[in-house]
Design a protein around this motif. Structure first.
Motif, PDB file in Angstrom:
ATOM      1  N   ASP A 124       0.789  -1.166   0.074  1.00  0.00           N
ATOM      2  CA  ASP A 124      -0.007   0.093  -0.052  1.00  0.00           C
ATOM      3  C   ASP A 124       0.858   1.378  -0.031  1.00  0.00           C
ATOM      4  O   ASP A 124       0.297   2.473  -0.095  1.00  0.00           O
ATOM      5  CB  ASP A 124      -1.075   0.145   1.380  1.00  0.00           C
ATOM      6  N   HIS A 125       2.148   1.127   0.006  1.00  0.00           N
ATOM      7  CA  HIS A 125       3.250   2.362   0.036  1.00  0.00           C
ATOM      8  C   HIS A 125       3.139   2.996  -1.209  1.00  0.00           C
ATOM      9  O   HIS A 125       3.859   2.689  -2.045  1.00  0.00           O
ATOM     10  CB  HIS A 125       4.453   1.919   0.658  1.00  0.00           C
ATOM     11  N   GLU A 126       2.055   4.012  -1.328  1.00  0.00           N
ATOM     12  CA  GLU A 126       2.178   4.723  -2.598  1.00  0.00           C
ATOM     13  C   GLU A 126       3.133   5.597  -3.195  1.00  0.00           C
ATOM     14  O   GLU A 126       3.585   5.531  -4.124  1.00  0.00           O
ATOM     15  CB  GLU A 126       0.954   5.780  -2.604  1.00  0.00           C
ATOM     16  N   THR A 129       5.997   3.350  -4.569  1.00  0.00           N
ATOM     17  CA  THR A 129       5.444   3.005  -6.001  1.00  0.00           C
ATOM     18  C   THR A 129       5.877   3.956  -7.109  1.00  0.00           C
ATOM     19  O   THR A 129       6.416   3.756  -7.936  1.00  0.00           O
ATOM     20  CB  THR A 129       3.755   2.676  -5.977  1.00  0.00           C
ATOM     21  N   SER A 159      -5.958  -7.765  -5.092  1.00  0.00           N
ATOM     22  CA  SER A 159      -5.373  -6.725  -4.252  1.00  0.00           C
ATOM     23  C   SER A 159      -5.761  -5.556  -5.230  1.00  0.00           C
ATOM     24  O   SER A 159      -5.029  -5.533  -6.309  1.00  0.00           O
ATOM     25  CB  SER A 159      -4.007  -7.062  -4.167  1.00  0.00           C
ATOM     26  N   ASN A 161      -4.028  -2.636  -4.475  1.00  0.00           N
ATOM     27  CA  ASN A 161      -2.999  -1.894  -4.766  1.00  0.00           C
ATOM     28  C   ASN A 161      -1.966  -2.556  -5.697  1.00  0.00           C
ATOM     29  O   ASN A 161      -1.316  -1.903  -6.424  1.00  0.00           O
ATOM     30  CB  ASN A 161      -2.374  -2.019  -3.286  1.00  0.00           C
ATOM     31  N   TYR A 164      -3.399  -1.042  -8.919  1.00  0.00           N
ATOM     32  CA  TYR A 164      -2.903   0.367  -8.859  1.00  0.00           C
ATOM     33  C   TYR A 164      -1.611   0.645  -9.160  1.00  0.00           C
ATOM     34  O   TYR A 164      -1.229   1.353  -9.873  1.00  0.00           O
ATOM     35  CB  TYR A 164      -3.241   1.177  -7.478  1.00  0.00           C
ATOM     36  N   ASN A 165      -0.480  -0.241  -8.578  1.00  0.00           N
ATOM     37  CA  ASN A 165       0.568  -0.032  -8.887  1.00  0.00           C
ATOM     38  C   ASN A 165       0.921  -0.308 -10.377  1.00  0.00           C
ATOM     39  O   ASN A 165       1.990   0.163 -11.099  1.00  0.00           O
ATOM     40  CB  ASN A 165       1.735  -1.021  -7.935  1.00  0.00           C
ATOM     41  N   SER A 186      -8.504  -1.842  -9.872  1.00  0.00           N
ATOM     42  CA  SER A 186      -8.201  -1.396  -8.625  1.00  0.00           C
ATOM     43  C   SER A 186      -9.425  -0.654  -7.827  1.00  0.00           C
ATOM     44  O   SER A 186      -9.762  -0.683  -6.755  1.00  0.00           O
ATOM     45  CB  SER A 186      -7.077  -0.113  -8.745  1.00  0.00           C
ATOM     46  N   LYS A 190     -11.783  -1.882  -4.676  1.00  0.00           N
ATOM     47  CA  LYS A 190     -11.799  -1.104  -3.450  1.00  0.00           C
ATOM     48  C   LYS A 190     -12.399   0.392  -4.103  1.00  0.00           C
ATOM     49  O   LYS A 190     -11.826   1.319  -4.419  1.00  0.00           O
ATOM     50  CB  LYS A 190     -10.360  -0.640  -3.107  1.00  0.00           C
ATOM     51  N   PHE A 193     -11.103   4.075  -3.295  1.00  0.00           N
ATOM     52  CA  PHE A 193      -9.775   4.361  -3.508  1.00  0.00           C
ATOM     53  C   PHE A 193      -9.702   5.519  -4.466  1.00  0.00           C
ATOM     54  O   PHE A 193      -9.513   5.605  -5.644  1.00  0.00           O
ATOM     55  CB  PHE A 193      -9.282   3.041  -4.471  1.00  0.00           C
TER      56      PHE A 193
END
Length: 360
Positions: A124-126, A129, A159, A161, A164-165, A186, A190, A193
């Motif tokens: 989850d560490h944007e 990323t 997932s 994330n 998203y990544n 994504s 969620k 999000f």
């Protein structure tokens, strides 16, 4: 604006320390405020007194590493953080900070290693990323990294994330359809999000699908509330659709939140310029420039609008200023030479074009 806020924050924290002289939390907060004000040595002085009392405090270590990185003491920052990995606390943040130190040092391959380590701990560490995608891009490894991102989806296809990544990577590659598809998955997984909706809006803007971009920016605001950045993006969709009153209205909403948000001032100027309201446009371009003096887009826009209001001297001064900052823009030289051409000064127009070509 930031300096004013920092001064007020320092007054408050100094008063708190006066009332609680043994509070390490207040002193750490003061160090953080000084760091954000770019007063790195003053911040470091406080941190070095705190680390004597609490040598293994992870917040103190992370802030000290950030200060050392900004002071270009990269080896010291990395050594400090490597030791911190043994504490087994917030290892995702520690790996991320090591990545930042290496990236600031220009050692992008090493930065990639630690950003990956961070993401493998915390998907989850944007920030990690984005920085990872930047480093992969700058080292020309972005395309080949898609398989790396795909492994997270293969491990956990549900997932948000992970998808998203992958969207961030496709965005960097300007593969907008793949990018949108990843962000859609994504957001489907969620539905609150907001970052996925915001990035999807940006991707649709790049595809010139302004109506879809608008819907995604509206969804972002619905989820996280209005911010100057998202309001300006939403305003830009109206501007592109030539709905200038709505565009200006949303730019003004951004300014109500932050009166110094120069992108909103520029946006209003741009919307007025599109309606050939040159005098009003110049006013807003000039206000934007007072907040970001070296922004080449603002300077050229002011030059163009000044020319169209008949302020030739002011226009030429702005073009000269733009050329001093960034002489490599074809648009600058073309617009500048056009001014001379329209005035019938053909030799000056030709000389200006020639100077521009020499700078290309």
């Amino acid at each position: 604006m930031l300096q004013g806020k920092s001064k007020k924050a320092l007054k408050v924290i100094d008063y708190a320390i006066e009332q609680n002289p043994f509070s390490t939390d207040y002193k750490l907060e003061k160090a953080r405020i000084l760091f954000e004000s770019e007063k790195y040595q003053q911040s470091l002085d406080i941190i070095e007194t705190l680390e004597i009392i609490q040598p293994n405090d992870i917040d103190i270590i992370l802030l000290k590493s950030a200060i050392l990185t900004n002071l270009e003491k990269y080896e010291d920052a990395i050594h400090l953080l490597m030791d911190a990995l043994d504490l087994d606390e917030e290892t995702d943040e520690v790996n991320y900070s090591i990545g930042l130190a290496y990236q600031s040092w220009g050692r992008f391959d090493d930065a990639i290693t630690f950003y990956k380590a961070c993401i493998e701990i915390n998907l989850d560490h944007e920030d990690a990323t984005y920085e990872l995608a930047y480093c992969l891009d700058i080292t020309n490894k972005l395309k080949e990294s898609i398989e790396y991102y795909q492994t997270f989806i293969d491990t956990d296809p549900f997932s948000p994330n992970a998808w998203y990544n992958l969207g961030v990577v496709y965005s960097k590659l300007m593969e907008w359809d793949n990018c949108i598809e990843a962000y859609e998955y994504s957001a489907l997984l969620k539905d609150d999000f907001s970052s996925a909706y915001f990035n999807m809006g940006n991707a649709y803007m790049n595809k010139a699908n302004f109506a879809e971009a608008q819907e995604n920016y509206k969804k972002t605001i619905e989820l996280e509330g209005p911010t100057p950045e998202v309001l300006c993006c939403l305003a830009a969709t109206y501007e592109k659709m030539e709905l200038y009153d709505s565009a200006i209205s949303h730019f003004k909403k951004a300014l109500k939140i932050d009166a110094n948000y120069h992108e909103a001032l520029f946006g209003i100027g741009s919307s007025l310029e599109s309606q050939e309201k040159w005098l009003e446009a110049s006013h807003f371009f000039r206000k934007a420039m007072t907040l970001d003096e070296k922004n080449i887009a603002y300077i050229i826009a002011l030059a163009d609008s000044e020319y169209n209001t008949g302020n030739i001297v002011s226009a030429i001064e702005s073009y000269e200023k733009a050329a001093d900052i960034d002489p490599f823009l074809p648009e600058l030289w073309l617009n500048w030479s056009q001014v001379y051409y329209d005035m019938g000064e053909f030799e000056k127009a030709s000389a200006t074009l020639e100077e521009g070509l020499q700078n290309m």
